[in-house]
Motif scaffolding. Structure first.
Motif, PDB file in Angstrom:
ATOM      1  N   ASP A 167       0.854  -1.190   0.000  1.00  0.00           N
ATOM      2  CA  ASP A 167       0.000   0.000   0.000  1.00  0.00           C
ATOM      3  C   ASP A 167       0.889   1.239   0.000  1.00  0.00           C
ATOM      4  OD1 ASP A 167      -2.523  -1.251   0.058  1.00  0.00           O
ATOM      5  OD2 ASP A 167      -2.323  -1.632   2.211  1.00  0.00           O
ATOM      6  N   ARG A 168       0.874   1.975  -1.107  1.00  0.00           N
ATOM      7  CA  ARG A 168       1.734   3.154  -1.233  1.00  0.00           C
ATOM      8  C   ARG A 168       0.948   4.413  -0.892  1.00  0.00           C
ATOM      9  NH1 ARG A 168       4.588   3.047  -6.969  1.00  0.00           N
ATOM     10  NH2 ARG A 168       2.416   3.052  -7.665  1.00  0.00           N
ATOM     11  N   GLN A 275      11.978 -12.945  12.888  1.00  0.00           N
ATOM     12  CA  GLN A 275      10.657 -13.513  12.625  1.00  0.00           C
ATOM     13  C   GLN A 275       9.661 -12.349  12.649  1.00  0.00           C
ATOM     14  OE1 GLN A 275      12.081 -14.840  15.923  1.00  0.00           O
ATOM     15  NE2 GLN A 275      13.600 -15.675  14.515  1.00  0.00           N
ATOM     16  N   TYR A 276       8.846 -12.279  11.612  1.00  0.00           N
ATOM     17  CA  TYR A 276       7.909 -11.166  11.477  1.00  0.00           C
ATOM     18  C   TYR A 276       6.562 -11.699  11.006  1.00  0.00           C
ATOM     19  CZ  TYR A 276       5.751  -6.920   9.606  1.00  0.00           C
ATOM     20  OH  TYR A 276       4.880  -5.887   9.333  1.00  0.00           O
ATOM     21  N   ALA A 277       5.491 -11.160  11.577  1.00  0.00           N
ATOM     22  CA  ALA A 277       4.148 -11.552  11.141  1.00  0.00           C
ATOM     23  C   ALA A 277       3.267 -10.315  11.081  1.00  0.00           C
ATOM     24  CB  ALA A 277       3.548 -12.575  12.092  1.00  0.00           C
ATOM     25  N   GLN A 278       2.390 -10.273  10.075  1.00  0.00           N
ATOM     26  CA  GLN A 278       1.448  -9.157   9.919  1.00  0.00           C
ATOM     27  C   GLN A 278       0.080  -9.690   9.495  1.00  0.00           C
ATOM     28  OE1 GLN A 278       2.326  -5.149   8.091  1.00  0.00           O
ATOM     29  NE2 GLN A 278       1.088  -5.968   6.427  1.00  0.00           N
ATOM     30  N   PHE A 279      -0.960  -9.082  10.062  1.00  0.00           N
ATOM     31  CA  PHE A 279      -2.338  -9.424   9.723  1.00  0.00           C
ATOM     32  C   PHE A 279      -3.121  -8.139   9.515  1.00  0.00           C
ATOM     33  CE2 PHE A 279      -0.618 -12.740  12.389  1.00  0.00           C
ATOM     34  CZ  PHE A 279      -1.000 -13.912  11.755  1.00  0.00           C
ATOM     35  N   ASP A 280      -4.153  -8.198   8.664  1.00  0.00           N
ATOM     36  CA  ASP A 280      -5.064  -7.069   8.565  1.00  0.00           C
ATOM     37  C   ASP A 280      -6.503  -7.582   8.601  1.00  0.00           C
ATOM     38  OD1 ASP A 280      -5.721  -7.984   6.040  1.00  0.00           O
ATOM     39  OD2 ASP A 280      -5.180  -6.158   4.986  1.00  0.00           O
ATOM     40  N   ASP A 285      -4.322 -10.357   0.577  1.00  0.00           N
ATOM     41  CA  ASP A 285      -3.267 -11.370   0.564  1.00  0.00           C
ATOM     42  C   ASP A 285      -1.883 -10.792   0.834  1.00  0.00           C
ATOM     43  OD1 ASP A 285      -3.224 -10.001  -1.833  1.00  0.00           O
ATOM     44  OD2 ASP A 285      -2.899 -11.777  -3.079  1.00  0.00           O
ATOM     45  N   TYR A 286      -1.571  -9.616   0.258  1.00  0.00           N
ATOM     46  CA  TYR A 286      -0.229  -9.067   0.401  1.00  0.00           C
ATOM     47  C   TYR A 286       0.019  -8.462   1.779  1.00  0.00           C
ATOM     48  CZ  TYR A 286      -2.759  -4.762  -0.839  1.00  0.00           C
ATOM     49  OH  TYR A 286      -3.661  -3.719  -0.885  1.00  0.00           O
ATOM     50  N   ASN A 287      -1.026  -8.323   2.596  1.00  0.00           N
ATOM     51  CA  ASN A 287      -0.882  -7.774   3.942  1.00  0.00           C
ATOM     52  C   ASN A 287      -0.894  -8.826   5.040  1.00  0.00           C
ATOM     53  OD1 ASN A 287      -0.554  -5.043   3.511  1.00  0.00           O
ATOM     54  ND2 ASN A 287      -2.761  -4.616   3.479  1.00  0.00           N
ATOM     55  N   ASN A 288      -1.053 -10.093   4.685  1.00  0.00           N
ATOM     56  CA  ASN A 288      -1.175 -11.147   5.693  1.00  0.00           C
ATOM     57  C   ASN A 288      -0.149 -12.239   5.423  1.00  0.00           C
ATOM     58  OD1 ASN A 288      -3.954 -10.701   7.319  1.00  0.00           O
ATOM     59  ND2 ASN A 288      -4.166  -9.960   5.210  1.00  0.00           N
ATOM     60  N   TYR A 289       0.905 -12.239   6.204  1.00  0.00           N
ATOM     61  CA  TYR A 289       1.985 -13.190   5.959  1.00  0.00           C
ATOM     62  C   TYR A 289       2.885 -13.302   7.187  1.00  0.00           C
ATOM     63  CZ  TYR A 289       4.672  -8.920   5.162  1.00  0.00           C
ATOM     64  OH  TYR A 289       5.264  -7.687   5.309  1.00  0.00           O
ATOM     65  N   ALA A 290       3.699 -14.333   7.200  1.00  0.00           N
ATOM     66  CA  ALA A 290       4.775 -14.509   8.177  1.00  0.00           C
ATOM     67  C   ALA A 290       6.081 -14.594   7.411  1.00  0.00           C
ATOM     68  CB  ALA A 290       4.558 -15.765   9.008  1.00  0.00           C
ATOM     69  N   GLU A 291       7.128 -14.057   8.008  1.00  0.00           N
ATOM     70  CA  GLU A 291       8.430 -14.019   7.340  1.00  0.00           C
ATOM     71  C   GLU A 291       9.504 -14.450   8.334  1.00  0.00           C
ATOM     72  OE1 GLU A 291      10.705 -11.053   4.181  1.00  0.00           O
ATOM     73  OE2 GLU A 291       9.013 -10.325   5.368  1.00  0.00           O
TER      74      GLU A 291
END
Length: 346
Positions: A167-168, A275-280, A285-291
């Motif tokens: 999201d820009r 370790q990083y995780a983000q949820f919305d 799809d591009y905002n919900n992931y684990a890295e």
């Protein structure tokens, strides 16, 4: 001849008496210091410095005393002097580290201050350059209460309408922040936002709750001759926010396990796991992931300078695209860039 001998003897006696007097005074200062009477000890140390302004050991003690009395500016003056003039490598290391920390504390307690966060990197899987700049011009209203102006910019080189990697946006406005605890803060933003890929503008409201902490200690300054040149620590970061311009709520968590190797002065090399995780709330799809990944960081021997990094990671996506109903493939990527965090009183 006798006159010269008398004058020489008198000179020696006076210097001996002066040395003895100074020694007694310093003994008295340390006596009061050990008794917890830092006010009396600091007065004696200050009088001693009037005759011996280059005494770095005394200035080091005053640096500690003033810091514990929350007289940060006076503490900084003494620590900086010791760091720049002492011949004791341990005292230099202690003083330069203390001065670095105090400068950050002064920025937090100053009536006005500027802080910058700039995160810029290349991501290999997307072949994408990504940048995030956040700036605050702070006015301190009261202890733990701040208000002021902010700018928040998030952009990349690949996103476009119909194919969004991130999201820009560009956002400018005012904020109010309350430091609830030492590591827990609540910030409320009200600003004008430009959504780049939607080609639209709106008034944005964004409340943000942030918690961060560090377990262990990351040394700031280490001499090349120091016996201990490694630091180990764990950084935790959590954030909850609602972003009105996207009608979306976010949750983020980051864990960072770090082993820091000091190469002299302010310079270091870090090996770390992340370790990083983000949820919305909209399940984009591009905002919900684990890295998950590892990496190396390098900082040169300059107190205020960006930290360079290279970071291979694996990214796992949680949800399907709400339009195509297709789930993104999990990816492997290498990130390389820099991070710059800067705070200064104005």
């Amino acid at each position: 001849m006798y006159k010269k001998l008398f004058l020489a003897s008198l000179f020696i006696l006076l210097n001996t008496a002066l040395f003895y007097s100074q020694s007694v005074n310093l003994d008295s200062a340390y006596y009061f210091l050990n008794k917890g009477d830092t006010k009396t000890a600091s007065l004696i140390f200050e009088n001693h410095l009037k005759l011996n302004p280059k005494d770095t050991k005394t200035r080091l003690q005053l640096g500690y005393i003033y810091y514990n009395q929350n007289r940060l500016s006076k503490s900084l003056t003494n620590f900086e002097y010791v760091g720049n003039h002492s011949t004791d490598s341990k005292d230099v290391e202690t003083s330069k580290s203390a001065a670095y920390v105090i400068k950050e504390q002064l920025a937090l307690t100053a009536p006005r201050a500027l802080d910058l966060y700039f995160y810029n990197f290349y991501e290999s899987n997307q072949d994408n350059y990504i940048a995030n700049l956040v700036a605050h011009y702070n006015f301190r209203m009261a202890p733990q209460f701040y208000t002021g102006l902010y700018a928040d910019v998030y952009t990349d080189s690949r996103s476009k309408p119909g194919l969004i990697y991130n999201d820009r946006f560009v956002e400018l406005g005012g904020f109010f922040r309350y430091n609830i605890l030492k590591n827990l803060l609540l910030e409320f933003r009200l600003g004008y936002a430009r959504k780049i890929d939607q080609d639209s503008s709106t008034i944005n409201v964004k409340p943000i709750l942030v918690y961060f902490t560090r377990f262990g200690e990351g040394k700031v300054f280490v001499n090349k001759s120091s016996q201990s040149k490694t630091s180990m620590f764990l950084d935790l970061y959590y954030a909850l926010m609602y972003d009105f311009k996207y009608k979306n709520a976010f949750a983020q968590a980051t864990f960072n396990e770090v082993l820091r190797f000091h190469t002299g002065g302010y310079s270091y090399i870090e090996s770390y796991l992340v370790q990083y995780a983000q949820f919305d709330s909209r399940k984009l799809d591009y905002n919900n992931y684990a890295e998950f990944g590892t990496g190396l960081r390098f900082k040169p021997n300059i107190a205020v300078f960006p930290v360079l990094f290279i970071e291979p990671t694996a990214k796992l996506y949680f949800f399907k695209d709400p339009v195509t109903n297709i789930k993104k493939d999990n990816t492997f990527q290498i990130k390389a860039g820099f991070q710059f965090i800067f705070r200064t009183p104005l």
